[in-house]
Design an enzyme around this catalytic site. Structure first.
Site, PDB file in Angstrom:
ATOM      1  CB  VAL A  16      27.094  -5.278 -23.018  1.00  0.00           C
ATOM      2  CG1 VAL A  16      28.720  -4.995 -23.456  1.00  0.00           C
ATOM      3  CG2 VAL A  16      27.054  -6.471 -22.391  1.00  0.00           C
ATOM      4  CE  LYS A 105      27.078 -15.480 -23.008  1.00  0.00           C
ATOM      5  NZ  LYS A 105      27.013 -14.598 -21.819  1.00  0.00           N
ATOM      6  N   GLY A 187      16.461 -10.915 -10.776  1.00  0.00           N
ATOM      7  CA  GLY A 187      17.043 -10.477 -11.941  1.00  0.00           C
ATOM      8  C   GLY A 187      18.235 -11.201 -12.343  1.00  0.00           C
ATOM      9  CD  GLU A 190      18.957 -14.241 -19.690  1.00  0.00           C
ATOM     10  OE1 GLU A 190      17.922 -13.900 -20.975  1.00  0.00           O
ATOM     11  OE2 GLU A 190      20.133 -13.667 -19.858  1.00  0.00           O
ATOM     12  CG  ASP A 201      26.678 -18.756 -20.168  1.00  0.00           C
ATOM     13  OD1 ASP A 201      26.589 -17.897 -21.203  1.00  0.00           O
ATOM     14  OD2 ASP A 201      27.214 -18.564 -19.304  1.00  0.00           O
ATOM     15  CE  LYS A 205      30.159 -16.894 -20.231  1.00  0.00           C
ATOM     16  NZ  LYS A 205      29.476 -16.808 -19.078  1.00  0.00           N
TER      17      LYS A 205
HETATM   18  P1  NAP Z   1      20.777  -7.048 -24.535  1.00  0.00           P
HETATM   19  O1  NAP Z   1      20.413  -6.346 -23.394  1.00  0.00           O
HETATM   20  O2  NAP Z   1      19.587  -7.992 -24.948  1.00  0.00           O
HETATM   21  O3  NAP Z   1      20.622  -6.035 -25.955  1.00  0.00           O
HETATM   22  C1  NAP Z   1      20.701  -6.652 -27.242  1.00  0.00           C
HETATM   23  C2  NAP Z   1      20.732  -5.271 -28.206  1.00  0.00           C
HETATM   24  O4  NAP Z   1      21.011  -5.905 -29.483  1.00  0.00           O
HETATM   25  C3  NAP Z   1      19.438  -4.635 -28.198  1.00  0.00           C
HETATM   26  O5  NAP Z   1      19.789  -3.317 -28.255  1.00  0.00           O
HETATM   27  C4  NAP Z   1      18.728  -4.919 -29.365  1.00  0.00           C
HETATM   28  O6  NAP Z   1      17.920  -3.877 -30.094  1.00  0.00           O
HETATM   29  C5  NAP Z   1      19.710  -5.409 -30.222  1.00  0.00           C
HETATM   30  N1  NAP Z   1      19.476  -6.614 -31.313  1.00  0.00           N
HETATM   31  C6  NAP Z   1      19.038  -7.624 -30.886  1.00  0.00           C
HETATM   32  N2  NAP Z   1      18.665  -8.264 -32.202  1.00  0.00           N
HETATM   33  C7  NAP Z   1      18.953  -7.356 -33.034  1.00  0.00           C
HETATM   34  C8  NAP Z   1      18.756  -7.472 -34.653  1.00  0.00           C
HETATM   35  N3  NAP Z   1      18.228  -8.515 -35.142  1.00  0.00           N
HETATM   36  N4  NAP Z   1      18.978  -6.406 -35.324  1.00  0.00           N
HETATM   37  C9  NAP Z   1      19.374  -5.272 -34.461  1.00  0.00           C
HETATM   38  N5  NAP Z   1      19.607  -5.143 -33.319  1.00  0.00           N
HETATM   39  C10 NAP Z   1      19.347  -6.335 -32.549  1.00  0.00           C
HETATM   40  O7  NAP Z   1      21.905  -8.014 -24.708  1.00  0.00           O
HETATM   41  P2  NAP Z   1      23.333  -7.788 -23.739  1.00  0.00           P
HETATM   42  O8  NAP Z   1      22.889  -8.199 -22.294  1.00  0.00           O
HETATM   43  O9  NAP Z   1      23.594  -6.195 -23.818  1.00  0.00           O
HETATM   44  O10 NAP Z   1      24.299  -8.624 -24.415  1.00  0.00           O
HETATM   45  C11 NAP Z   1      24.769  -8.401 -25.633  1.00  0.00           C
HETATM   46  C12 NAP Z   1      25.751  -9.410 -25.891  1.00  0.00           C
HETATM   47  O11 NAP Z   1      26.789  -9.343 -24.747  1.00  0.00           O
HETATM   48  C13 NAP Z   1      25.232 -10.809 -26.034  1.00  0.00           C
HETATM   49  O12 NAP Z   1      26.083 -11.586 -27.093  1.00  0.00           O
HETATM   50  C14 NAP Z   1      25.613 -11.454 -24.866  1.00  0.00           C
HETATM   51  O13 NAP Z   1      25.683 -12.848 -24.660  1.00  0.00           O
HETATM   52  C15 NAP Z   1      26.941 -10.931 -24.389  1.00  0.00           C
HETATM   53  N6  NAP Z   1      27.284 -10.745 -22.903  1.00  0.00           N
HETATM   54  C16 NAP Z   1      26.325 -10.111 -22.278  1.00  0.00           C
HETATM   55  C17 NAP Z   1      26.793  -9.961 -20.987  1.00  0.00           C
HETATM   56  C18 NAP Z   1      25.919  -9.353 -19.986  1.00  0.00           C
HETATM   57  O14 NAP Z   1      26.210  -9.384 -18.739  1.00  0.00           O
HETATM   58  N7  NAP Z   1      24.662  -8.636 -20.180  1.00  0.00           N
HETATM   59  C19 NAP Z   1      27.926 -10.467 -20.276  1.00  0.00           C
HETATM   60  C20 NAP Z   1      28.919 -11.291 -21.263  1.00  0.00           C
HETATM   61  C21 NAP Z   1      28.440 -11.122 -22.499  1.00  0.00           C
HETATM   62  P3  NAP Z   1      16.775  -3.421 -29.157  1.00  0.00           P
HETATM   63  O15 NAP Z   1      17.323  -2.651 -28.183  1.00  0.00           O
HETATM   64  O16 NAP Z   1      16.203  -2.655 -30.280  1.00  0.00           O
HETATM   65  O17 NAP Z   1      15.764  -4.529 -28.925  1.00  0.00           O
END
Ligand code: NAP
Length: 439
Positions: A16, A105, A187, A190, A201, A205
């Site tokens: 995101v 969420k 994919g 998870e 999850d 919500k």
């Molecule tokens: P993601 O791909 O796992 O990315 C997480 C990012 O956060 C990475 O860049 C990671 O850094 C960084 N991060 C994690 N822990 C950290 C820490 N302790 N300190 C600094 N940086 C940290 O996650 P995502 O899929 O983008 O999702 C992000 C959020 O959006 C989550 O809360 C998720 O529930 C929500 N969300 C996601 C989706 C979706 O479709 N993906 C949909 C709705 C909501 P690194 O890159 O260095 O590892």
């Protein structure tokens, strides 16, 4: 038009965050025109600063605390997940007077109160449209468009992974295990699918939706939850015969007693959904939310519930709103919990059941089964019976499917317990609730 730039810190550069940073940069001119001031990215928080990711290294930091505290940061966009360190970073941002946008969420379903209070104290915005159903606008319609109406019910398919698995089971006749393996390979699931398949999850919500819809603080712990791991290929066969599909539903409902007392129910479980119900044809990884309000009637929201770009769309909507409020000096809607409605237990919820059981093939079985339903004051709507044969083709009992009229969940579960004790019942294969039919 204000010329002072609005400084933004993005925490997280994953699926995101990458899309959010891209849109901030590629659509800078349009965003400035919409906001009335330029939106300037001050820094991006990540875990691994050294990883090459197309963002200037000088922009990246692993010192989240320092980034959030910068004087030139007005809005913090939290896209790290999970609950910690996100909660700590958001609290620090709010306490320092920065507005916050998050897609988290799990955090919003657990710590709404604490975060909303901090936002209130600092008189800043806390927005979380992307926390429910990805790109689909549902938080803003509930908090703003329907602010003058009375929401009666919100029912949705809010988890794409489980909807993908259940759709595959429906389309191909696959077992749960095979459909999950397929979803993982593609994919859609998870490596550890527990949060999705066990309904956690969706429950997070549901808590967020119920809180907003009913002006009552509802947390994930208040949500009754069942996952999809016990749904079988045989259930889909029976569902088809009954003109239904099976979906994992998040249901938030305003219940009004005969004396006018109101309560809130929030629950997540797999349910039979009649094919003419709008949620029955929501397939694959798509999400949909059906809202029923007193004056508006039924509204349906449908679209992509996850994915980097769709989720970023919702995040950007919140970011533009928060930035506009900074420029114009106002604030968006704050947490509304004035109604403080009590939470109803699952046992009190009126529902319909589908019970699938194996019974002995002997006279009087049907009447013994029917007697248990009657003893618990549960009325039967439909019964289907099918003879079974063993490996040698010899008759070995029968399978009975019973669909009930509406009764309380407690009466129905007591009926099922009693059926399991009957000598003529060999096995209760499955018990599912039925949505959308109030008969
Ligand atoms: P993601 O791909 O796992 O990315 C997480 C990012 O956060 C990475 O860049 C990671 O850094 C960084 N991060 C994690 N822990 C950290 C820490 N302790 N300190 C600094 N940086 C940290 O996650 P995502 O899929 O983008 O999702 C992000 C959020 O959006 C989550 O809360 C998720 O529930 C929500 N969300 C996601 C989706 C979706 O479709 N993906 C949909 C709705 C909501 P690194 O890159 O260095 O590892």
């Amino acid at each position: 038009m204000s010329e002072k730039a609005i400084g933004v810190a993005v925490l997280g550069l994953g699926n995101v965050g990458t899309e959010v940073v891209r849109i901030i940069e590629e659509s800078a001119a349009d965003l400035e025109a919409r906001i009335g001031a330029p939106l300037e990215l001050r820094g991006v928080g990540v875990r691994r600063v050294a990883k090459d990711r197309g963002v200037p290294v000088g922009m990246l930091t692993d010192d989240i605390e320092a980034l959030v505290s910068r004087d030139d940061v007005d809005i913090v966009v939290e896209l790290m997940g999970p609950v910690e360190p996100a909660r700590k970073a958001i609290m620090a941002a709010l306490e320092q007077g920065k507005s916050v946008v998050t897609a988290n969420k799990a955090l919003m379903a657990q710590s709404t109160g604490e975060l909303a209070q901090a936002a209130e104290k600092a008189r800043v915005d806390l927005y979380f449209e992307a926390a429910v159903a990805g790109a689909i606008p549902v938080i803003r319609p509930l908090t703003q468009s329907l602010a003058g109406d009375t929401v009666l019910r919100v029912a949705g398919i809010v988890n794409g992974t489980t909807n993908y698995i259940l759709s595959a089971m429906n389309d191909t006749g696959a077992s749960y295990e095979d459909a999950l393996a397929d979803a993982s390979a593609l994919g859609y699931a998870e490596a550890d699918p527990t949060a999705d398949v066990e309904g956690y999850d969706a429950a997070a919500k549901a808590a967020i939706l119920a809180s907003i819809a009913f002006h009552t603080r509802v947390t994930a712990d208040d949500v009754y939850r069942e996952g999809i791991t016990k749904v079988s290929a045989a259930d889909f066969e029976s569902a088809k015969a009954l003109g239904c599909n099976i979906k994992l539903l998040a249901i938030c409902e305003r219940l009004t007693s005969g004396k006018g007392k109101q309560r809130v129910s929030a629950r997540v479980y797999p349910a039979l959904v009649p094919l003419d119900h709008p949620l029955a044809s929501v397939n694959g990884a798509f999400n949909a939310v059906v809202v029923e309000a007193e004056a508006a009637g039924r509204l349906m929201f449908y679209g992509q519930g996850a994915g980097g770009a769709p989720t970023a769309s919702a995040v950007m909507g919140d970011l533009v709103m928060a930035a506009r409020n900074r420029v114009q000096g106002g604030r968006g809607p704050r947490e509304s919990k004035y109604a403080k409605l009590p939470i109803a237990s699952i046992g009190a919820i009126p529902t319909r059941y589908y019970v699938n059981m194996n019974v002995k093939d002997q006279p009087g079985v049907l009447s013994a089964v029917a007697a248990e339903f009657s003893r618990h004051e549960v009325s039967i709507a439909e019964v289907r019976q099918q003879g079974m044969t063993d490996n040698e083709g010899e008759p070995c009992g029968a399978q009975i499917v019973v669909v009930t009229h509406q009764a309380t969940d407690a009466a129905l579960s007591e009926t099922v317990e009693a059926l399991a004790e009957l000598d003529v019942v060999q096995n209760i294969n499955s018990v599912l609730r039925m949505e959308g039919a109030t008969a």
